[in-house]
Motif scaffolding. Structure first.
Motif, PDB file in Angstrom:
ATOM      1  N   PHE A 525       0.824  -1.205   0.000  1.00 49.31           N
ATOM      2  CA  PHE A 525       0.000   0.000   0.000  1.00 49.31           C
ATOM      3  C   PHE A 525       0.854   1.249   0.000  1.00 49.31           C
ATOM      4  O   PHE A 525       2.002   1.241   0.447  1.00 49.31           O
ATOM      5  N   ASN A 526       0.278   2.308  -0.542  1.00 49.50           N
ATOM      6  CA  ASN A 526       0.932   3.609  -0.610  1.00 49.50           C
ATOM      7  C   ASN A 526      -0.061   4.656  -0.129  1.00 49.50           C
ATOM      8  O   ASN A 526      -1.211   4.663  -0.577  1.00 49.50           O
ATOM      9  N   THR A 527       0.388   5.508   0.781  1.00 43.00           N
ATOM     10  CA  THR A 527      -0.526   6.551   1.257  1.00 43.00           C
ATOM     11  C   THR A 527       0.167   7.899   1.254  1.00 43.00           C
ATOM     12  O   THR A 527       1.394   7.989   1.325  1.00 43.00           O
ATOM     13  N   LEU A 528      -0.688   8.902   1.186  1.00 42.48           N
ATOM     14  CA  LEU A 528      -0.244  10.279   1.271  1.00 42.48           C
ATOM     15  C   LEU A 528      -1.119  10.906   2.351  1.00 42.48           C
ATOM     16  O   LEU A 528      -2.344  10.815   2.293  1.00 42.48           O
ATOM     17  N   ASN A 529      -0.477  11.513   3.355  1.00 36.72           N
ATOM     18  CA  ASN A 529      -1.234  12.003   4.499  1.00 36.72           C
ATOM     19  C   ASN A 529      -0.901  13.470   4.731  1.00 36.72           C
ATOM     20  O   ASN A 529       0.264  13.844   4.830  1.00 36.72           O
ATOM     21  N   TYR A 530      -1.947  14.302   4.785  1.00 35.61           N
ATOM     22  CA  TYR A 530      -1.729  15.727   4.984  1.00 35.61           C
ATOM     23  C   TYR A 530      -2.434  16.165   6.250  1.00 35.61           C
ATOM     24  O   TYR A 530      -3.612  15.886   6.473  1.00 35.61           O
ATOM     25  N   VAL A 541      -6.014  14.682   5.940  1.00 35.41           N
ATOM     26  CA  VAL A 541      -6.476  14.062   4.692  1.00 35.41           C
ATOM     27  C   VAL A 541      -5.558  12.901   4.358  1.00 35.41           C
ATOM     28  O   VAL A 541      -4.336  13.038   4.415  1.00 35.41           O
ATOM     29  N   LEU A 542      -6.166  11.780   4.026  1.00 34.01           N
ATOM     30  CA  LEU A 542      -5.390  10.595   3.671  1.00 34.01           C
ATOM     31  C   LEU A 542      -5.896  10.068   2.335  1.00 34.01           C
ATOM     32  O   LEU A 542      -7.102   9.936   2.130  1.00 34.01           O
ATOM     33  N   VAL A 543      -4.990   9.773   1.418  1.00 31.59           N
ATOM     34  CA  VAL A 543      -5.392   9.058   0.207  1.00 31.59           C
ATOM     35  C   VAL A 543      -4.411   7.919  -0.006  1.00 31.59           C
ATOM     36  O   VAL A 543      -3.263   7.993   0.441  1.00 31.59           O
ATOM     37  N   GLY A 544      -4.864   6.876  -0.657  1.00 29.53           N
ATOM     38  CA  GLY A 544      -3.940   5.755  -0.826  1.00 29.53           C
ATOM     39  C   GLY A 544      -4.449   4.708  -1.801  1.00 29.53           C
ATOM     40  O   GLY A 544      -5.582   4.772  -2.297  1.00 29.53           O
ATOM     41  N   THR A 545      -3.570   3.793  -2.095  1.00 26.55           N
ATOM     42  CA  THR A 545      -3.929   2.628  -2.912  1.00 26.55           C
ATOM     43  C   THR A 545      -3.383   1.389  -2.231  1.00 26.55           C
ATOM     44  O   THR A 545      -2.423   1.457  -1.467  1.00 26.55           O
ATOM     45  N   GLU A 546      -4.005   0.271  -2.537  1.00 28.44           N
ATOM     46  CA  GLU A 546      -3.543  -0.983  -1.948  1.00 28.44           C
ATOM     47  C   GLU A 546      -3.766  -2.124  -2.931  1.00 28.44           C
ATOM     48  O   GLU A 546      -4.803  -2.177  -3.592  1.00 28.44           O
ATOM     49  N   ALA A 547      -2.801  -3.008  -3.021  1.00 29.81           N
ATOM     50  CA  ALA A 547      -2.936  -4.194  -3.871  1.00 29.81           C
ATOM     51  C   ALA A 547      -2.598  -5.426  -3.042  1.00 29.81           C
ATOM     52  O   ALA A 547      -1.621  -5.431  -2.304  1.00 29.81           O
ATOM     53  N   PHE A 593      -7.600  -5.004  -5.489  1.00 24.55           N
ATOM     54  CA  PHE A 593      -6.946  -3.720  -5.691  1.00 24.55           C
ATOM     55  C   PHE A 593      -7.886  -2.611  -5.221  1.00 24.55           C
ATOM     56  O   PHE A 593      -9.076  -2.645  -5.507  1.00 24.55           O
ATOM     57  N   SER A 594      -7.340  -1.642  -4.493  1.00 26.77           N
ATOM     58  CA  SER A 594      -8.194  -0.647  -3.869  1.00 26.77           C
ATOM     59  C   SER A 594      -7.607   0.752  -3.946  1.00 26.77           C
ATOM     60  O   SER A 594      -6.389   0.923  -3.968  1.00 26.77           O
ATOM     61  N   GLN A 595      -8.540   1.706  -3.930  1.00 27.87           N
ATOM     62  CA  GLN A 595      -8.170   3.104  -3.762  1.00 27.87           C
ATOM     63  C   GLN A 595      -9.015   3.636  -2.622  1.00 27.87           C
ATOM     64  O   GLN A 595     -10.183   3.267  -2.498  1.00 27.87           O
ATOM     65  N   PHE A 596      -8.431   4.491  -1.817  1.00 35.29           N
ATOM     66  CA  PHE A 596      -9.212   4.956  -0.671  1.00 35.29           C
ATOM     67  C   PHE A 596      -8.796   6.356  -0.270  1.00 35.29           C
ATOM     68  O   PHE A 596      -7.703   6.831  -0.601  1.00 35.29           O
TER      69      PHE A 596
END
Lengths: 1057, 572
Positions: A525-530, A541-547, A593-596
């Protein structure tokens, strides 16, 4: 440079606080306190200030001056609740949480030593139900807020960011720092498609800056069997056989019901002296002893000669024995602000109270983290190896059921006294047991013989679980994180089955079965957190993807006809080729596979809001239905911040929360549900078309119907919660009301079998509702040196199937045993309701019999009075109905901590109220089922004569009707169990220092000391017992002779240095 | 989306099967259910031998073992037939799975995408599949009478609900049509012994006529088989019940193939009958279970009079038969460790000791059957054990599976030439040709007379009916004699119950049986003993009990628009 030592204590409880960060202000020098709250720190010569900080406490600073010992007490920070907990891909202050989350800390979790992480949750968190199969290393099962699906109801576990849905046995419980249970959709929906059953977030112990600190934990103790069933002894069983034959209209003094008993005209009893061969008096000449099952004279002149046990063998006592349990753990933590580490090694060893069952686990954990500038790199890793030996089922063919069924007249050993290792003189290391060979001795094998011979059948597991992560601070408030997680499990099991000469249904050939399974799962997973605060507003704010990809594969092979039984010889090649058989199954593969994204917003500390959106794609569904979207939101208002509330002096903090959201469940047992499939199978569809007698030609048939339209199960949940802190922070209250509706439930609706026997596809049609309330109360106070804390959690849910399909009568039956299915799942009823006939007692006399509805020719005085549900005057299959409910009215846990100076006493009780158990063991002990031993009640509480108001029907050796599935088997399964009592003494720091220890605690502990219950089986805690397989909840609550819980007595030691 | 492109592992799609190999494998799959095992239920409920429905439910056998074992079999034995009895469901599953597989292969073989088969090859596949579809439906028809007939026009592979059709239309015409197609399209011989031939199809078509009392067309087919199939009676009766070289013998017309040591755990042997073995480990099967024990009534039926003839009367329903008035001496009530000498002087048909194991008489080559030590619970289930599916000690390893001696490769002969002969006798009686009927019966009796015997110390006596007996005693006597001969010849082969029903005499025969089997026994010596007391008061009610109840679950699962399309049989 010099050292300062001291102790940090809780200002109210006056006990040491472990894990407090101790830092010299303005430097990177730091350490943390040990288990007793003690610390030692190097300080610069010029002194300075030490900062003490810990989650849940107010931070405190002390000027060092010239002191060499600084003891401080910290005030608990209950007003602030600044504790930060991991609630998703990010963390959050506990006080800002607006979903339904229960946090369980390490101290509570490790209070009761257990082999498994999930077992530790039992009774600790409201809304969480835990079941376990009490065998060493056995499975556990966690259910959060009822049962949303008739498929898999296991929650998702996320360990240090890596998701898994396994049993967690490979994780060492002592490595856990905290567990967070995300119960409602607003909290859990960040995990989208796998969150419908709730999420359990597990964080393992991380390093803390400071000098290396070592801990050594050790406990050892003994586990003892508890309640046993009251069964008949030899003489009583004879009496039973006599009466049962009389009841069948026979004359037992003429037609003896059993060759081991002779009866006079008035029931006078003579018991045989030998049961194999069956001899009254001394053994005739010419009879020889053999332990060879292939001896042609076996049963003619050669026997494994067995004397009768005229008093009776107490088989339950034979197979259950006190057993040791021990745990050793050595750990080190420490580091600097740039590099932190926590490593531990653990050895856990538990023998089961059922003889020759055990579990050993060796595990190593290493968590490290390195930071340079804006970049952080770290890893969490556990490697473990475990060995499990013992019974692998809780059904009728386990040794416990055998011990209940085997006749008391059979001794444990034949005249040789058994194999040498068990004190006998038999020439064979595996023979010399007595058994049911002979006549009228039933077919239950000698359970000790089974256990002893199968003691080397061990499941060996190798497990790797962990992740590597990297984090970059892109700019203030903005962080990027990536994590690659791996779960890897490999199992090997070699099962060797001996010939059992003494058994009635003997195995004629020995055989070896080897099973290898392998599975792995990769999560990236990869996330970006602000994170930003501006004025009174704060935003995260958090956005991310996961496989995620998974793969699993199994292989099994067996051979038979081994020339020798020796342990060193038990390899496939050594068996006869004729018995060769193997199977490889197919592999199971799946991908996700996910986006969140997630937004947390707070205005001052008054208004709080969370929004979550997740989109998941799963390979388990066809392309058209692959993706699901799972939104959620929650809002909270801190009422205590309003002026009018501030006047309420008793109120310290109060927050109301409202959450709504959708979560998904993709865990249908069949990952290939979308496809109609055909398979070759040598059993199902091969045939000897050539008439050779010894070879087959392979075939094919349709093995699975597909459903290309299948999609996610969706659970929509609404949660209304209240958190309050009252009376000078002495009382904490958490109340949650919820409603969970699972729609599009993937259901296998029974199909007409005129279309063949392919697996039924899962179709989205069912709907299940769970409504409930979770309450948690904690009260803490002190009176002088005496301190106490009482915690109570109570959970209630009401489960109801709204519909299965559009047919209101559609029914999904549970598994069948020797009788038709015991449980039924149907619209309008809770999942897995018991289904059978209602018994209105035993017919007391002929007059009552004449009026009673007739069940064929069965019904007469002294038989069960089955209820005529449809009123047609006779008993038929149509009179079966719902007869009970396995779901409890409520479950609860009670934690009491009492402290006085260096002494601490912990009590933990847990229970369930209002659930019913189907006591299937009674099918064997209370009725004319095979030739087995019977219960005390069957002999003494059965109908004997006209007018008797009896519990059980008349004894009748021809009766095959009384044991129909009926309300007779239903029992109240409520219980209250004192799960844990622990007395701890913390050795004063002054004393421990003298031997070079920074801290030392010793404790004594009793587990499962008593259980209050009306349930008559071995153990009432069986509700979720069949935890090992998928799809088992549709027949929960059935006691098939399960492994009972042990009473344990332990002593333990915790040292820090 | 490549990420999600994960094909099922280790399984085939329908497209992979649309070729010669696929079609042949699917056809094997249809054959493989003939043994009743492999469709996901326990084999004992759907075994080809029909030992529960044809045997235990009839006067041939009792459940055996002990009272509490498999209570659902006891319910069937005692005419307490509930629709939720899992035995009925198991039989339904097994047979309709066979139907589904047959439909599957018929549909696929008709697919134009199959390029590597000739039309003749395709036609033969269809003929074999239709033969098997007819066979499986026939099994259902005799069980339940009112059954849905599922053919390839109804069945849709991907839709399990496609087969929800009513059971109100008589299935006989369609069963006949399937066998008729097989008759017209199957070869007279097949290189693989397990495959259906034209002769097998003719015999089954005749059987379908017989069940409908269509005597003339049945006769024509049976005569054809008898004269032209090239089959002959084996010299010795017992050779129909031995394995090895005796499998697929010259008498056999359709036979279910069993194999052992074939790389499975014995699952392709006769495992549907794996409970039906003596209890002792010194006996064939090496010890287990003890189900399916012959009744006293059956044993007594083998008694012969001074002329070597069955002790029967002239009433079709057997009410004047006298064989059961006094019991053949036996060891009921006498334990194996107690001395016992069997009175072997009373004349019996030699087929008795190839059918029933009894104390004091040789048991194949295992020595004398030792009595109660081979029986699980003699006081409950009686002193006899079944014998026809047992193997010789000398052949223990060659004919049994290595790890499970209760799995053997002793094939089950569904139809033999002897079956055809006695069916033809039945037709001749009904068509008024009593002498012809008697000739046919005498062929069977003569083989019994001249064949090998099990134990020379027993007074075996069996004679053909003297010329003109049938004619002089009349049609009802002839009927009864054919019935009796059928019972004796095929005892413990799972046909008896269905024969009683189709002869219309199930109620009187079985009620008499229950009454007598429940009452104490009496030997010529005057010794009395306890028989199956639990049968007292058990009642067979006609017409209700002529057919079994449809499985409750199947009625529930046949719902269409909220209503079940299947209708329960009358009386249930």
């Amino acid at each position: 440079q010099r050292k300062v030592t001291g102790k940090v204590v809780d200002s109210e409880a006056q006990i040491g606080i472990p894990g407090v960060t101790v830092l010299v202000k303005g430097s990177s020098k730091g350490t943390s306190t040990d288990a007793n709250g003690a610390y030692t720190i190097d300080i610069p010569q010029n002194g300075g200030t030490i900062v003490f900080s810990s989650i849940g406490y107010e931070t405190r600073e002390e000027v060092i001056g010239n002191r060499s010992e600084i003891n401080v007490s910290l005030n608990s920070d209950t007003k602030a609740l600044n504790e930060v907990v991991v609630t998703g891909y990010a963390s959050q202050r506990k006080k800002d949480i607006t979903g339904a989350v229960t946090v369980v800390g390490a101290k509570e979790l490790t209070a009761t030593p257990t082999a498994s992480v999930t077992q530790m949750l039992q009774g600790r968190a409201s809304g969480v139900t835990v079941g376990n199969d009490n065998s060493p290393g056995g499975g556990t099962m966690v259910r959060i807020r009822g049962f949303g699906s008739i498929n898999n109801n296991s929650p998702l576990y996320v360990i240090d960011g890596v998701p898994t849905q396994g049993t967690l046995n490979q994780i060492n419980p002592n490595d856990i720092e905290t567990m967070q249970v995300l119960k409602d959709a607003s909290a859990a929906s960040i995990y989208g498609a796998r969150a419908a059953n709730g999420v359990v977030i597990i964080t393992t112990k991380k390093g803390k800056p400071g000098e290396p600190s070592f801990t050594f934990d050790f406990y050892t103790g003994t586990q003892r069997p508890g309640k046993m069933l009251n069964l008949l002894n030899t003489k009583e069983l004879g009496e039973y056989l006599y009466q049962a034959d009389l009841g069948a209209g026979k004359n037992p003094s003429v037609t003896s019901p059993s060759v081991q008993y002779r009866f006079g005209p008035n029931g006078e009893q003579t018991i045989a002296d030998y049961i194999y061969p069956n001899v009254y008096g001394t053994l005739p000449a010419g009879i020889t002893y053999t332990n060879d099952i292939a001896d042609p004279n076996l049963g003619k002149t050669a026997y494994n000669i067995t004397k009768a046990n005229k008093e009776g063998t107490d088989w339950q006592d034979v197979i259950f024995d006190p057993a040791p349990i021990s745990n050793f753990q050595l750990g080190a933590t420490g580091g600097s602000n740039n590099a932190k580490y926590a490593i531990s090694a653990n050895y856990f060893k538990q023998d089961g109270i059922l003889r020759y069952t055990k579990y050993n686990r060796y595990s190593v954990r290493a968590n490290t983290e390195f930071k340079k500038g804006r970049f952080t790199l770290g890893e969490n890793l556990t490697v473990s190896y475990d060995e499990r030996q013992g019974i692998t089922n809780n059904d009728e063919s386990n040794p416990i059921m055998f011990a209940i069924r085997v006749h008391p007249i059979i001794p444990v050993f034949d005249i040789t006294g058994g194999p040498a290792a068990l004190g006998g003189t038999n020439s064979s290391p595996y023979n010399g047991f007595a058994g049911s060979k002979g006549v009228n001795l039933g077919n239950a094998p000698n359970p000790l013989a089974r256990l002893y011979r199968e003691k080397d059948n061990i499941t060996k597991g190798t497990h790797i679980f962990g992740n590597v992560f990297a984090e970059l601070d892109i700019m203030p408030g903005l962080k990027a994180r990536t994590s690659l997680g791996l779960e890897y499990n490999q199992y090997n099991r070699s099962e060797y089955f001996h010939r059992d000469i003494e058994a009635a249904e003997a195995r004629a050939a020995n055989s070896l079965n080897v099973i290898n399974n392998f599975d792995r799962s990769l999560t990236w997973f990869n996330t970006l957190n602000y994170n930003k605060e501006f004025g009174a507003h704060s935003l995260n704010v958090l956005v991310g993807t996961e496989a995620v990809t998974t793969y699993s594969f199994g292989f099994q092979a067996n051979r038979s006809g081994f020339a020798f039984d020796d342990l060193e010889y038990r390899y496939l090649d050594a068996g006869a080729a004729a018995g060769l058989n193997n199977s490889g199954g197919g592999a199971t593969i799946s991908a996700l596979f996910s986006q969140f994204g997630k937004v947390n917003y707070a205005f001052k500390d008054i208004y709080l809001a969370d929004f979550t959106l997740r989109r998941d794609g799963s390979s388990r569904f066809s392309e058209a239905n692959r993706y699901g979207i799972f939104p959620a939101f929650s809002v909270g208002v801190r009422l205590s911040e309003y002026a009018f509330m501030k006047e309420l002096k008793f109120l310290n903090d109060m927050k109301v929360r409202l959450g709504w959201g959708k979560t998904g469940n993709q865990l249908i047992p069949n990952v290939y549900n979308a496809y109609t499939l055909y398979a070759a199978d040598p059993i199902r569809n091969a045939y000897d078309i050539g008439g050779t007698g010894s070879s087959i030609v392979g075939g094919f048939d349709l093995v699975q119907f597909g459903n290309p339209n299948g999609k996610w199960e969706t659970t929509t949940s609404t949660n209304l919660g209240l958190d309050a802190v009252l009376f000078n922070s002495k009382l904490e209250v958490v109340v949650d009301l919820y409603n969970r509706v699972t729609s599009d439930m993937l259901t296998q609706i029974a199909i007409p079998r005129t279309s063949g026997t392919g697996t039924i596809p899962f179709t989205n049609i069912g709907e299940v509702q769970n409504k409930g309330i979770d309450v948690g109360l904690t009260y803490r106070d002190k009176i002088g040196n005496f301190r106490y804390q009482v915690g109570l959690n109570v959970s209630h849910y009401k489960n109801k199937v709204i519909k299965l399909n559009n047919d209101p009568n559609a029914t999904i039956f549970g598994f069948t045993t020797r009788l038709p299915a015991i449980s039924a799942t149907k619209a309008g009823l809770p999942i897995a309701s018991y289904y059978g006939y209602i018994v209105d007692g035993v017919i007391k006399d002929d007059a009552e019999a004449a009026a009673a509805p007739k069940f064929g020719t069965y019904t007469r005085a002294g038989t069960f009075k089955f209820r005529d549900i449809n009123g047609d005057g006779v008993i038929t299959a149509a009179d079966r109905t719902i007869i009970g409910n396995p779901h409890p009215d409520f479950t609860y846990g009670l934690n009491v901590n009492l402290g006085y100076k260096n002494w601490d006493l912990t009590l933990f009780a847990q229970g369930s109220q209002g659930n019913e158990i189907f006591n299937y063991v009674r099918y064997w002990t209370d009725f004319n089922t095979f030739q087995g031993n019977r219960s005390h009640e069957m002999l003494y509480d059965s109908w004997k004569k006209q007018g008797d108001v009896a519990k059980l029907p008349r004894l009748n050796s021809g009766d095959a009707t009384s044991q129909q599935i009926s309300s007779y088997f239903i029992e109240d399964g409520s219980y209250l169990r004192l799960k844990n009592v622990q007395l701890t003494y913390s050795i004063p720091t002054g004393w421990s220092k003298k031997v070079g220890l920074s801290s030392a605690q010793i404790y004594v502990q009793g587990q499962n000391m008593f259980t209050l219950t009306k349930y008559t089986g071995l153990d009432p805690d069986i509700n979720l017992r069949r935890s090992g397989n998928d799809n088992q909840d549709i027949h929960m609550g059935i006691d098939e002779g399960a492994y009972p819980v042990a009473k344990s007595y332990l002593v333990g030691l915790r040292l820090g240095f | 989306d490549e990420f999600f492109d994960l094909k099922p592992q280790g399984r085939a799609s329908i497209d992979q099967l649309k070729n010669k190999n696929g079609v042949n494998a699917l056809l094997i799959g249809v054959y493989s259910l003939l043994d009743g095992v492999g469709s996901g239920n326990t084999g004992r409920t759907s075994t080809s031998s029909n030992y529960v429905f044809g045997g235990v439910a009839s006067d041939d056998a009792v459940k055996g073992t002990d009272a509490g074992d498999q209570p659902e079999q006891s319910f069937i034995e005692q005419y307490n037939w509930l629709a939720d009895n899992t035995y009925f469901l198991g039989k339904w599953w097994g047979m309709y799975d066979g139907v589904a597989r047959a439909n599957e292969v018929i549909q696929i073989v008709k697919s134009p995408e199959i390029k590597d088969m000739t039309d003749a090859e395709k036609n033969q596949v269809i003929a074999e599949a239709r033969f098997l579809r007819g066979y499986y439906h026939f099994e259902c028809k005799k069980m339940w009478n009112n059954i849905p007939y599922i053919d390839e026009t109804v069945y849709v592979a991907a839709d399990p609900n496609s087969t929800k059709i009513p059971n109100t239309t008589d299935a006989w015409p369609k069963i006949e049509a399937d066998f008729d197609f097989a008759v017209k399209n199957l070869p007279a011989t097949q290189s693989q012994k397990g495959r259906a031939t034209q002769w097998a199809a003719k015999a089954f078509l005749a059987k379908a006529y017989l069940f409908q009392k269509k005597w003339a067309p049945a006769k024509a087919l049976l005569e054809d088989v008898l004269k032209n199939s090239g089959k002959r009676l084996m010299a010795n009766y017992h050779e129909n019940y031995r394995n090895g070289a005796y499998n697929n013998n010259a008498e056999s017309i359709f036979e279910i193939q069993f194999s052992i040591n074939d790389g499975t755990n014995g699952d392709n042997g006769n495992v549907g009958d794996n409970l039906n073995w003596p209890y002792a480990s010194t006996a064939p099967g090496r010890g287990c279970c003890g189900f399916y024990q012959p009744s006293h009534n059956l044993v007594n039926a083998f008694k012969t009079d001074a002329n070597g003839l069955p002790m029967i009367g002239s009433k079709v329903d057997g009410s004047e038969d006298t064989f059961n008035d006094v019991d053949l001496p036996n060891d009921q009530g006498i334990t194996a460790s107690t001395a016992f000498t069997l009175d072997k002087s009373i004349p019996v048909d030699p087929r008795l000791d190839w059918t029933v194991g009894r104390r004091g008489v040789n048991f194949l080559d295992w020595g004398q059957m030792p009595g109660s030590s081979w029986v699980r619970d003699q006081t409950y289930a009686g002193p006899f054990i079944g014998k026809k599916w047992m193997y010789y000690l000398a052949e223990e390893n060659s004919s049994t599976h290595s790890t499970n001696k209760r799995s053997t490769n002793n094939n089950f002969r569904v139809i033999k030439l002897s079956t055809v002969i006695l069916w033809l006798a039945e037709c001749e009686v009904e068509l008024g040709n009593l002498d012809a009927a008697q000739d046919l019966v005498n062929q069977i009796r003569n083989r019994a007379k001249t064949g090998s015997v099990q134990d020379a110390s027993v007074n075996y006596k069996v004679e053909p009916y003297p010329a003109g007996t049938f004619t002089s005693k009349g049609a009802d006597f002839a009927r009864n004699a054919v019935h009796m001969e059928t019972r004796l010849e095929f005892a413990m082969e799972g046909h008896r119950f269905f024969d009683l029903v189709r002869w219309g005499i199930a109620a009187p025969v079985l009620n008499k049986y229950a009454k007598e089997e429940g009452a104490p026994g009496k030997e010529p010596s005057g010794r009395t003993f306890v028989k199956r007391g639990y049968m007292v008061g058990k009642t067979f009610t006609a017409p209700k009990n002529n057919y079994f109840p449809l499985p409750q679950d199947e009625i529930l699962n046949s719902q269409k628009d909220g209503k079940p399309v299947l209708v329960q049989n009358p009386g249930y």
